[in-house]
Write an enzyme that holds these catalytic residues in place. Structure first.
Site, PDB file in Angstrom:
ATOM      1  N   CYS A   9      16.470  11.554  49.020  1.00  0.00           N
ATOM      2  CA  CYS A   9      15.618  11.438  50.199  1.00  0.00           C
ATOM      3  C   CYS A   9      15.491   9.963  50.552  1.00  0.00           C
ATOM      4  O   CYS A   9      15.330   9.121  49.658  1.00  0.00           O
ATOM      5  CB  CYS A   9      14.250  12.045  49.914  1.00  0.00           C
ATOM      6  SG  CYS A   9      13.118  11.973  51.314  1.00  0.00           S
ATOM      7  N   HIS A  22      14.651  21.074  53.334  1.00  0.00           N
ATOM      8  CA  HIS A  22      14.159  19.793  52.825  1.00  0.00           C
ATOM      9  C   HIS A  22      13.147  19.192  53.799  1.00  0.00           C
ATOM     10  O   HIS A  22      12.059  18.757  53.404  1.00  0.00           O
ATOM     11  CB  HIS A  22      15.341  18.837  52.621  1.00  0.00           C
ATOM     12  CG  HIS A  22      14.956  17.480  52.139  1.00  0.00           C
ATOM     13  ND1 HIS A  22      15.093  17.096  50.824  1.00  0.00           N
ATOM     14  CD2 HIS A  22      14.440  16.405  52.788  1.00  0.00           C
ATOM     15  CE1 HIS A  22      14.664  15.842  50.691  1.00  0.00           C
ATOM     16  NE2 HIS A  22      14.275  15.403  51.880  1.00  0.00           N
ATOM     17  N   GLU A  23      13.482  19.207  55.088  1.00  0.00           N
ATOM     18  CA  GLU A  23      12.590  18.601  56.084  1.00  0.00           C
ATOM     19  C   GLU A  23      11.314  19.422  56.283  1.00  0.00           C
ATOM     20  O   GLU A  23      10.231  18.856  56.449  1.00  0.00           O
ATOM     21  CB  GLU A  23      13.329  18.387  57.410  1.00  0.00           C
ATOM     22  CG  GLU A  23      14.577  17.515  57.311  1.00  0.00           C
ATOM     23  CD  GLU A  23      14.411  16.216  56.538  1.00  0.00           C
ATOM     24  OE1 GLU A  23      13.292  15.641  56.511  1.00  0.00           O
ATOM     25  OE2 GLU A  23      15.397  15.757  55.952  1.00  0.00           O
ATOM     26  N   HIS A  67       8.892  18.543  53.730  1.00  0.00           N
ATOM     27  CA  HIS A  67       8.147  17.328  54.093  1.00  0.00           C
ATOM     28  C   HIS A  67       6.901  17.681  54.906  1.00  0.00           C
ATOM     29  O   HIS A  67       5.823  17.130  54.676  1.00  0.00           O
ATOM     30  CB  HIS A  67       9.017  16.385  54.910  1.00  0.00           C
ATOM     31  CG  HIS A  67       9.780  15.383  54.119  1.00  0.00           C
ATOM     32  ND1 HIS A  67       9.186  14.346  53.439  1.00  0.00           N
ATOM     33  CD2 HIS A  67      11.111  15.234  53.917  1.00  0.00           C
ATOM     34  CE1 HIS A  67      10.107  13.613  52.840  1.00  0.00           C
ATOM     35  NE2 HIS A  67      11.297  14.136  53.114  1.00  0.00           N
TER      36      HIS A  67
END
Length: 136
Positions: free
Chosen positions: A85, A126-127, A130
């Site tokens: 990341c 993954h985003e 976040h």
């Protein structure tokens, strides 16, 4: 505008709020910042540039795709992988799914629903993590 990448884990662990049309300029900043970091980055969430709004962008071929208020509705075929990341040092193990179905708003804030697979599905997961304050 290209923005500075946030590396503060306390900030990154906070959940993001729903985005509205007033947040549209954040989309442009995310796209500009991803383009500036595209040699070592394939996706970005708004909290990575210091904004706690549910907006992500990711590379898809030569295009950069924005998603506003994305929600993963279905996940199929789990697997283990390692990811890096831009906001963190090194790589970490994580669980992802080969296929996902996502409901989101596009850059014009029109509702969309789409299925993604493989590498693009992994980037989106993954985003979206976040946005939930989940750090790999």
């Amino acid at each position: 505008m290209v923005r500075v990448i946030v590396r503060d884990e306390l900030f990154l662990k906070q959940k993001s709020e729903m985005a509205t049309q007033a947040d549209a300029p954040i989309i442009i900043d995310l796209i500009d910042t991803l383009r500036a970091n595209q040699e070592h980055c394939v996706g970005m969430a708004a909290n990575m540039i210091g904004v706690k709004k549910r907006i992500i962008v990711f590379s898809f071929g030569i295009s950069i795709v924005p998603m506003v208020n994305p929600v993963i509705k279905k996940k199929l075929n789990p697997y283990e992988t390692e990811e890096g990341c831009l906001s963190l040092t090194g790589v970490r193990k994580t669980k992802r799914y080969e296929s996902i179905e996502v409901e989101y708003e596009d850059q014009d804030f029109k509702k969309q629903k789409q299925t993604f697979q493989g590498w693009v599905a992994q980037i989106i997961q993954h985003e979206v993590d976040h946005l939930e304050g989940v750090i790999i």
